[in-house]
Design a protein around this motif. Structure first.
Motif, PDB file in Angstrom:
ATOM      1  N   HIS A  15     -37.389 -51.607 -10.669  1.00 37.40           N
ATOM      2  CA  HIS A  15     -37.735 -50.844  -9.901  1.00 37.40           C
ATOM      3  C   HIS A  15     -39.171 -50.998  -8.726  1.00 37.40           C
ATOM      4  CE1 HIS A  15     -34.300 -48.210 -10.803  1.00 37.40           C
ATOM      5  NE2 HIS A  15     -34.295 -48.191 -11.837  1.00 37.40           N
ATOM      6  N   MET A  16     -39.390 -52.162  -8.459  1.00 40.71           N
ATOM      7  CA  MET A  16     -40.221 -52.444  -7.852  1.00 40.71           C
ATOM      8  C   MET A  16     -40.768 -51.927  -5.897  1.00 40.71           C
ATOM      9  SD  MET A  16     -42.227 -54.272  -9.550  1.00 40.71           S
ATOM     10  CE  MET A  16     -41.840 -54.517 -11.731  1.00 40.71           C
ATOM     11  N   GLU A  17     -39.586 -51.736  -5.925  1.00 40.24           N
ATOM     12  CA  GLU A  17     -40.200 -51.015  -4.438  1.00 40.24           C
ATOM     13  C   GLU A  17     -40.597 -50.197  -4.554  1.00 40.24           C
ATOM     14  OE1 GLU A  17     -35.811 -49.606  -5.334  1.00 40.24           O
ATOM     15  OE2 GLU A  17     -36.363 -51.859  -5.586  1.00 40.24           O
ATOM     16  N   GLY A  18     -40.372 -49.100  -5.306  1.00 42.57           N
ATOM     17  CA  GLY A  18     -41.533 -47.866  -5.386  1.00 42.57           C
ATOM     18  C   GLY A  18     -42.894 -47.781  -6.345  1.00 42.57           C
ATOM     19  N   GLU A  19     -42.988 -49.079  -6.680  1.00 37.30           N
ATOM     20  CA  GLU A  19     -44.660 -49.257  -7.053  1.00 37.30           C
ATOM     21  C   GLU A  19     -45.603 -50.210  -5.991  1.00 37.30           C
ATOM     22  OE1 GLU A  19     -45.047 -49.207 -10.423  1.00 37.30           O
ATOM     23  OE2 GLU A  19     -43.102 -48.188 -10.907  1.00 37.30           O
ATOM     24  N   LYS A  20     -46.914 -50.003  -6.628  1.00 36.03           N
ATOM     25  CA  LYS A  20     -47.932 -50.460  -5.252  1.00 36.03           C
ATOM     26  C   LYS A  20     -48.238 -51.386  -5.824  1.00 36.03           C
ATOM     27  CE  LYS A  20     -50.489 -46.531  -7.154  1.00 36.03           C
ATOM     28  NZ  LYS A  20     -51.758 -45.599  -6.719  1.00 36.03           N
ATOM     29  N   THR A  21     -48.438 -51.543  -3.476  1.00 42.62           N
ATOM     30  CA  THR A  21     -48.108 -53.240  -3.597  1.00 42.62           C
ATOM     31  C   THR A  21     -48.889 -54.176  -5.076  1.00 42.62           C
ATOM     32  OG1 THR A  21     -48.527 -52.709  -1.221  1.00 42.62           O
ATOM     33  CG2 THR A  21     -48.879 -55.064  -1.953  1.00 42.62           C
ATOM     34  N   TRP A  22     -49.778 -54.209  -5.712  1.00 42.41           N
ATOM     35  CA  TRP A  22     -50.365 -55.238  -6.229  1.00 42.41           C
ATOM     36  C   TRP A  22     -49.663 -55.007  -7.418  1.00 42.41           C
ATOM     37  CZ3 TRP A  22     -51.838 -53.684 -11.221  1.00 42.41           C
ATOM     38  CH2 TRP A  22     -52.030 -52.025 -11.425  1.00 42.41           C
ATOM     39  N   PHE A  23     -49.001 -54.154  -8.181  1.00 48.74           N
ATOM     40  CA  PHE A  23     -48.316 -54.267  -9.432  1.00 48.74           C
ATOM     41  C   PHE A  23     -47.153 -55.258  -9.000  1.00 48.74           C
ATOM     42  CE2 PHE A  23     -45.201 -52.704 -12.286  1.00 48.74           C
ATOM     43  CZ  PHE A  23     -45.680 -53.243 -13.429  1.00 48.74           C
ATOM     44  N   ARG A  24     -46.579 -55.654  -7.827  1.00 55.34           N
ATOM     45  CA  ARG A  24     -45.612 -56.366  -7.490  1.00 55.34           C
ATOM     46  C   ARG A  24     -45.754 -57.111  -7.410  1.00 55.34           C
ATOM     47  NH1 ARG A  24     -43.179 -52.056  -3.063  1.00 55.34           N
ATOM     48  NH2 ARG A  24     -44.864 -53.483  -1.762  1.00 55.34           N
ATOM     49  N   ARG A  25     -46.813 -57.461  -7.069  1.00 52.04           N
ATOM     50  CA  ARG A  25     -47.290 -59.115  -6.408  1.00 52.04           C
ATOM     51  C   ARG A  25     -47.702 -59.703  -7.511  1.00 52.04           C
ATOM     52  NH1 ARG A  25     -50.430 -57.875  -1.244  1.00 52.04           N
ATOM     53  NH2 ARG A  25     -48.937 -58.027  -0.295  1.00 52.04           N
ATOM     54  N   SER A  26     -48.197 -59.206  -8.615  1.00 52.53           N
ATOM     55  CA  SER A  26     -48.227 -59.095  -9.877  1.00 52.53           C
ATOM     56  C   SER A  26     -47.212 -60.226 -10.860  1.00 52.53           C
ATOM     57  CB  SER A  26     -49.924 -58.332 -10.727  1.00 52.53           C
ATOM     58  OG  SER A  26     -49.244 -57.562 -11.306  1.00 52.53           O
ATOM     59  N   VAL A  27     -46.080 -59.281 -10.628  1.00 48.55           N
ATOM     60  CA  VAL A  27     -44.741 -59.110 -11.038  1.00 48.55           C
ATOM     61  C   VAL A  27     -43.976 -59.679 -10.698  1.00 48.55           C
ATOM     62  CG1 VAL A  27     -43.485 -57.896 -11.883  1.00 48.55           C
ATOM     63  CG2 VAL A  27     -45.165 -56.804 -12.494  1.00 48.55           C
ATOM     64  N   VAL A  28     -44.055 -60.198  -9.967  1.00 50.53           N
ATOM     65  CA  VAL A  28     -43.196 -60.756  -8.763  1.00 50.53           C
ATOM     66  C   VAL A  28     -43.325 -62.346  -8.879  1.00 50.53           C
ATOM     67  CG1 VAL A  28     -41.504 -61.571  -7.120  1.00 50.53           C
ATOM     68  CG2 VAL A  28     -41.537 -58.795  -8.108  1.00 50.53           C
TER      69      VAL A  28
END
Length: 114
Positions: free
Chosen positions: A70-83
């Motif tokens: 469910h990365m589309e609902g997360e904040k941008t910085w968190f998405r980038r850090s995980v992906v």
């Protein structure tokens, strides 16, 4: 407390299944037929077919992370850090495998009939 409406994700799950199935089917067909134009050409130390498999696998991993975590609902910085961490780790591991595989092939080529 406000009531939280539950939305059905059935359509989304079917779309994810369809996309991942198409990518997997392309990988299987390419693995079975091994087109000579892709298999016998060399780009950056390995065949173009191997690069295609690597890219399709990274795309599948990215999409699985995006959809099921469910990365589309997360904040941008968190998405980038995980992906992006996963993408860079996968690229690093692929580089190591290609370097070591090339070394083993060159070293064992005189000894083993491929």
């Amino acid at each position: 407390m406000a009531a939280h409406a539950h939305e059905s994700n059935t359509k989304r799950i079917w779309i994810v299944l369809a996309i991942l199935s198409v990518i997997t089917a392309v990988e299987v067909v390419l693995g079975i037929y091994k087109p000579e134009a892709l298999h016998l050409s060399s780009v950056l130390g390995t065949s173009l077919l191997n690069w295609l498999f690597i890219i399709l696998t990274i795309v599948k991993a990215y999409y699985i992370t995006w959809a099921f975590m469910h990365m589309e609902g997360e904040k941008t910085w968190f998405r980038r850090s995980v992906v992006w961490t996963a993408v860079f780790l996968i690229c690093y591991l692929v580089t190591l495998v290609l370097i070591e595989g090339g070394y083993l092939f060159d070293t064992l080529a005189p000894l083993v009939k491929w």
